[in-house]
Design an enzyme around this catalytic site. Structure first.
Site, mmCIF file in Angstrom:
data_model
loop_
_atom_site.group_PDB
_atom_site.id
_atom_site.type_symbol
_atom_site.label_atom_id
_atom_site.label_comp_id
_atom_site.label_asym_id
_atom_site.label_seq_id
_atom_site.Cartn_x
_atom_site.Cartn_y
_atom_site.Cartn_z
ATOM 1 N N LYS A 171 0.869 -1.197 0.018
ATOM 2 C CA LYS A 171 0.197 -0.007 -0.026
ATOM 3 C C LYS A 171 1.075 0.538 0.159
ATOM 4 O O LYS A 171 1.568 2.176 0.233
ATOM 5 C CB LYS A 171 -0.790 -0.194 1.380
ATOM 6 C CG LYS A 171 -1.762 1.380 1.332
ATOM 7 C CD LYS A 171 -2.769 1.422 2.387
ATOM 8 C CE LYS A 171 -1.878 2.470 3.023
ATOM 9 N NZ LYS A 171 -1.954 4.115 2.022
ATOM 10 N N GLU A 246 9.541 2.175 11.068
ATOM 11 C CA GLU A 246 10.026 2.683 10.865
ATOM 12 C C GLU A 246 10.181 3.971 10.312
ATOM 13 O O GLU A 246 9.020 4.475 10.131
ATOM 14 C CB GLU A 246 11.404 2.619 9.230
ATOM 15 C CG GLU A 246 12.849 3.812 9.149
ATOM 16 C CD GLU A 246 12.155 5.232 8.591
ATOM 17 O OE1 GLU A 246 12.474 6.072 8.802
ATOM 18 O OE2 GLU A 246 12.429 5.084 7.475
ATOM 19 N N CYS A 280 13.091 11.802 7.207
ATOM 20 C CA CYS A 280 12.778 11.291 8.828
ATOM 21 C C CYS A 280 14.310 11.466 8.630
ATOM 22 O O CYS A 280 14.260 11.570 10.591
ATOM 23 C CB CYS A 280 12.546 10.082 8.753
ATOM 24 S SG CYS A 280 12.847 8.982 7.670
ATOM 25 N N GLU A 380 8.858 16.796 15.894
ATOM 26 C CA GLU A 380 9.189 16.495 14.024
ATOM 27 C C GLU A 380 8.637 17.469 13.087
ATOM 28 O O GLU A 380 6.860 17.321 12.811
ATOM 29 C CB GLU A 380 9.728 15.009 13.600
ATOM 30 C CG GLU A 380 9.811 14.740 12.448
ATOM 31 C CD GLU A 380 9.889 13.033 11.853
ATOM 32 O OE1 GLU A 380 10.673 12.977 11.168
ATOM 33 O OE2 GLU A 380 8.728 12.273 12.116
#
Length: 476
Positions: A171, A246, A280, A380
């Site tokens: 996906k 992750e 990231c 973040e």
């Protein structure tokens, strides 16, 4: 083949969804939809998982040599579709076309090459006296990938899963799904056996959750936000399947006093703002000696203001828009929070760059005098925003670097390799980069703490898709 945008790839064929529903795919440079995809449902996931389960009994018994031949065919077709992939990434997520070619599409190519090299050398059996330890494919794998590095994450999951002998259901992110559809076309043209690779588009709640909780899925490999990763893990827990994740990061970049600031700070800015800050593992917290803080800000300002933000189709653009209105508004809110909490706005700030009046463009922004407890030093941001944090001494720098819930990556700059290595040994992160080395797809990639678990890239990725069986008394 735009005709496949509204279809899924299941059991070796392009098929219509069980129920008709669509999602717009928006070009963030224009704020307009440029195509639609079908939105899948549990029924589509059931079909795809059934196909993968049926194919596993045969594909799991293929030889290492046969799987190598298959991956090499995939790489050949991928290279033939390279420009199509790059243009799709540029359209769907706003990556400047040069970056889309040289980094985004090239990342998928590099991961396929490193997986092939790793498979060529991989040992699936090991003798220990009269015991033989064998590594076997774990089964049907659900792969859920993000929008920010679409091909990087698709290939560094699909390639090792197939190398291990697993079958998969992919996906891609519904925000940037077109490159994933082209990848499915690559797999089809390469002759991947029916049911080995399947693709279902849709949202996380409707498709991702169904995949994670499906009783016939043996493993979930997820890349995305920590928030979404927690939901995936909880959903998968009911069927006690393996979950590799992750997740997010807030990576420190320690500029030690003996580093060349003109190089170390400038490259740190470029690294933070690469991919328009949407990585990231971006070095988003720059730690500098307190007595050289102002010097670092001067270098950082010049480096940031040299970057050209503009139309992704223009070859000269360094930065494009961020991926969506939701992402744009989140970044604006965090920039405002940085100002309100007392950080020094060095360059950039709220709103679009002055020469742009449309698109989700963010002004490349640098904050100085950032305290470790400020929101912009802890959350973040996922945009072109750098926080410069002063530290007292090396011990203080290491403490600040490790004072985060994340642990994906860390960076160290020093003219002394011995000093850099000593500091690197103290950092709690899955990857540490000394003096801005070249990207290495044979290195492991993954995080400590809330940055996830498991490791990707090369043989590390293959390992995560394997079960270990000891056959005791096997004989000599």
């Amino acid at each position: 083949m735009r005709s496949n945008h509204l279809k899924f790839y299941i059991d070796g064929a392009w098929v219509d969804p069980v129920s008709a529903a669509t999602l717009d795919v928006v070009n963030p440079a224009t704020e307009e939809a440029f195509t639609k995809i079908s939105a899948g449902s549990k029924a589509d996931v059931d079909k795809a998982v059934a196909a993968a389960k049926a194919a596993f009994s045969t594909f799991s018994r293929t030889s290492q040599a046969d799987r190598l031949i298959l991956l090499k065919r995939v790489l050949q077709v991928y290279n033939e579709r390279f420009e199509d992939i790059a243009r799709a990434v540029s359209d769907e997520m706003g990556a400047p076309i040069g970056f889309a070619r040289e980094a985004q599409a090239a990342a998928g190519q590099a991961h396929m090459e490193s997986t092939i090299a790793a498979l060529e050398a991989y040992e699936f059996a090991e003798k220990r006296g009269t015991t033989t330890v064998v590594k076997e494919p774990i089964g049907v794998c659900a792969l859920i990938t993000p929008w920010n590095w679409p091909l990087n994450q698709i290939v560094c999951k699909v390639a090792p899963a197939l190398a291990a002998g697993c079958t998969v259901v992919l996906k891609p992110s519904e925000i940037a799904p077109i490159s994933g559809i082209i990848f499915a076309e690559v797999m089809d043209a390469a002759g991947v056996p029916r049911g080995v690779f399947n693709l279902v588009n849709g949202t996380g709640p409707d498709v991702g959750q169904s995949m994670a909780g499906h009783p016939d899925v043996d493993m979930v490999s997820f890349t995305g936000s920590t928030r979404a990763g927690i939901i995936v893990a909880k959903t998968a827990a009911d069927t006690v399947k393996r979950v590799a994740q992750e997740l997010g990061g807030k990576s420190p970049n320690i500029i030690l006093p003996d580093a060349d600031f003109s190089i170390a700070v400038a490259k740190g800015v470029q690294g933070c703002f690469s991919n328009t800050g949407q990585s990231c593992d971006a070095p988003t917290r720059m730690l500098v000696p307190k007595e050289r803080h102002d010097e670092a800000l001067d270098v950082a300002r010049v480096a940031a203001e040299a970057l050209r933000t503009g139309d992704p189709k223009a070859e000269e653009s360094d930065l494009g828009p961020v991926v969506s209105e939701v992402q744009y508004e989140k970044i604006q809110r965090l920039i405002q929070t940085g100002i309100e909490e007392g950080a020094t706005l060095v360059t950039g700030g709220l709103g679009r760059p002055e020469h742009l009046n449309r698109g989700y463009y963010v002004r490349p922004t640098i904050f100085g005098n950032v305290a470790p407890e400020m929101t912009i030093a802890r959350e973040e941001i996922f945009g072109p925003v750098l926080s410069v944090i002063p530290y007292q001494d090396e011990e203080d720098a290491i403490r600040i670097a490790n004072d985060t819930v994340y642990g994906l990556a860390a960076y160290v700059q020093s003219s002394s390799i011995e000093t850099a290595r000593r500091v690197a040994a103290e950092l709690r992160a899955g990857s540490v980069y000394i003096n801005y080395p070249d990207w290495d797809t044979s290195a492991s990639f993954g995080g400590y703490k809330q940055s996830g678990n498991g490791r990707e890239y090369a043989d590390f990725g293959i390992h995560d898709f394997l079960e270990i069986k000891s056959i005791v008394g096997y004989g000599k």
